[in-house]
Design an enzyme around this catalytic site. Structure first.
Site, mmCIF file in Angstrom:
data_model
loop_
_atom_site.group_PDB
_atom_site.id
_atom_site.type_symbol
_atom_site.label_atom_id
_atom_site.label_comp_id
_atom_site.label_asym_id
_atom_site.label_seq_id
_atom_site.Cartn_x
_atom_site.Cartn_y
_atom_site.Cartn_z
ATOM 1 N N HIS A 277 46.714 38.504 45.341
ATOM 2 C CA HIS A 277 47.406 39.719 45.782
ATOM 3 C C HIS A 277 48.307 39.342 46.940
ATOM 4 O O HIS A 277 47.850 38.869 47.977
ATOM 5 C CB HIS A 277 46.407 40.798 46.217
ATOM 6 N N CYS A 278 49.605 39.556 46.764
ATOM 7 C CA CYS A 278 50.590 39.175 47.774
ATOM 8 C C CYS A 278 50.926 40.394 48.624
ATOM 9 O O CYS A 278 51.451 41.385 48.118
ATOM 10 C CB CYS A 278 51.852 38.614 47.117
ATOM 11 N N VAL A 279 50.627 40.299 49.917
ATOM 12 C CA VAL A 279 50.900 41.438 50.800
ATOM 13 C C VAL A 279 52.395 41.600 51.046
ATOM 14 O O VAL A 279 52.858 42.696 51.392
ATOM 15 C CB VAL A 279 50.168 41.258 52.145
ATOM 16 N N ASN A 283 51.787 43.866 45.969
ATOM 17 C CA ASN A 283 51.467 43.898 44.549
ATOM 18 C C ASN A 283 50.705 42.630 44.186
ATOM 19 O O ASN A 283 50.744 41.630 44.922
ATOM 20 C CB ASN A 283 52.747 43.995 43.719
#
Length: 425
Positions: A277-279, A283
């Protein structure tokens, strides 16, 4: 007549429920208006009364007031009424320009700000990551940093006359490509959805290849099974399928996850071939958007490195571009040059972090391992690691450099090498 009356009554109720651009439904389910944001706040009145009377506050008073404030901060919208504004997008819009302009006044202030800013961002990241909550802070910081750096490049660097029209066009194209790939990356990462029709369709087995048996097609056997045939299957196969379903079952999403899929506790969904999960994009990165995520990194890094070179060539014309960041005499004599130099340092810090992320992504793709699988393998000590954990090889899916990259860009199917897996299509 009764049906017509009911239909007309329903149409009148639907018309009444249509909200104008400034109306919204509050957290109590009541219809409200943006202009009434300071009206009828019983929780705030109670807090003020207790404060004026010097009485102790209730334990839940502050949480109720904050919930009311967050619920009433709205932006008028043309469709569906006023939208709630996430306050986490505001700090980057205020702090980033203020800190960069402050750092441009003196060399020591620049060192202090450019040292403290990454530390604050990392602290906030670990603070929110521990709570597993979604925030728009990092996406707002990323987008505003990109837009603000481009604005300063056009307004401060380009008028100096050291940057030509073609170089400005190249930077503009790089920024546009970065935004386009980012928009595509923000789409569906490949969410696992429940398919009731395919529960009894096909079961695919992967097993170890025999030495001299050519009847196996790459170690894969496809067996079409109905519910009746499944009851008549062998007890061993039934136990294997039951164990596989129990291992891959997600109790939150209520679905059976395919191999390499994972559940994201921040987004609350299961994603096919979940990487992480890429902050920074708010997303997940999964099977459907992993390639576009990698392209976003590449376009941003190329644009950033090219822009940094142009800025340093403009503010430090007598220095080599490679050494101008470390030694640029007289740059703080003019505020405009100092601001451009400070922004070049800020972009260099961001570029360094994203270069590390891109390097990790390239290594993981080359070994056909996701970041999630690498973390699990390192925690369970089931993988080979090198270069202080930068290179992680689980040995499960890797089939060679060319095959791994072909699979990543969508030219091949994902098959485990040497292990037995069951997949319910």
């Amino acid at each position: 007549m009764k049906k017509r009356a009911k239909r007309e009554l329903k149409e009148e109720e639907d018309k009444e429920e249509v909200l104008c651009c400034c109306e919204y439904v509050n957290r109590h389910g009541e219809r409200s208006h943006v202009a009434a944001c300071c009206c009828d706040c019983e929780d705030l009145d109670d807090v003020c009364d207790r404060f004026l009377k010097r009485e102790p506050q209730k334990p839940e008073s502050l949480s109720h007031v904050s919930a009311v404030v967050f619920d009433r901060i709205r932006v008028p919208w043309f469709w569906g009424g006023a939208r709630k504004l996430d306050l986490s997008i505001v700090p980057p819009l205020v702090l980033l320009p203020a800190l960069l302009h402050l750092a441009a006044f003196h060399f020591l202030l620049g060192v202090l700000v450019l040292t403290a800013l990454p530390g604050l961002v990392l602290w906030y990241y670990f603070f929110t990551h521990r709570k597993k909550g979604r925030t728009l802070f990092f996406l707002s910081l990323a987008l505003f940093s990109l837009g603000y750096m481009y604005y300063l490049f056009v307004s401060e660097v380009f008028p100096r006359g050291d940057v030509g029209q073609g170089e400005l066009a190249a930077v503009s194209v790089g920024v546009s490509l970065t935004l386009l790939t980012l928009i595509y990356t923000k789409r569906d990462p490949g969410i696992v959805r429940l398919d009731q029709q395919a529960v009894h369709s096909t079961v695919t087995y992967y097993s170890t290849l025999p030495d001299n048996d050519s009847s196996f097609n790459g170690g894969m056997q496809e067996v079409s099974m109905t519910a009746v045939q499944r009851i008549g299957s062998s007890e061993q196969e039934g136990l294997e399928l039951k164990e596989s379903g129990r291992r891959n079952w997600c109790s939150v999403c209520r679905v059976v996850r395919p191999p390499r899929a994972g559940h994201c506790r921040i987004c609350g969904v299961c994603v096919l071939r979940l990487d992480h999960h890429c902050v920074w994009i708010n997303n997940c990165v999964g099977q459907a958007n992993h390639v576009s995520f990698l392209l976003t990194l590449v376009f941003f890094l190329l644009t950033s490195l090219y822009g940094i070179g142009l800025v340093l060539r403009s503010v430090c014309p007598q220095q080599n571009v490679l050494t101008a960041l470390l030694y640029c005499p007289g740059v703080y004599t003019h505020y405009s040059s100092a601001l451009c130099f400070t922004c070049a340092w800020y972009c260099s810090i961001v570029t360094g972090g994203l270069l590390h992320l891109l390097l990790v992504q390239i290594i993981n793709i080359s070994y056909n391992v996701t970041e999630r699988e690498a973390r699990v393998a390192l925690r369970e000590k089931t993988a080979r690691s090198a270069c202080w954990g930068l290179v992680v090889d689980t040995g499960v899916y890797s089939r060679g450099l060319w095959s791994n990259w072909s699979e990543f860009i969508g030219c091949d199917d994902s098959r485990p090498a040497g292990n037995k897996w069951e997949e319910i299509n």
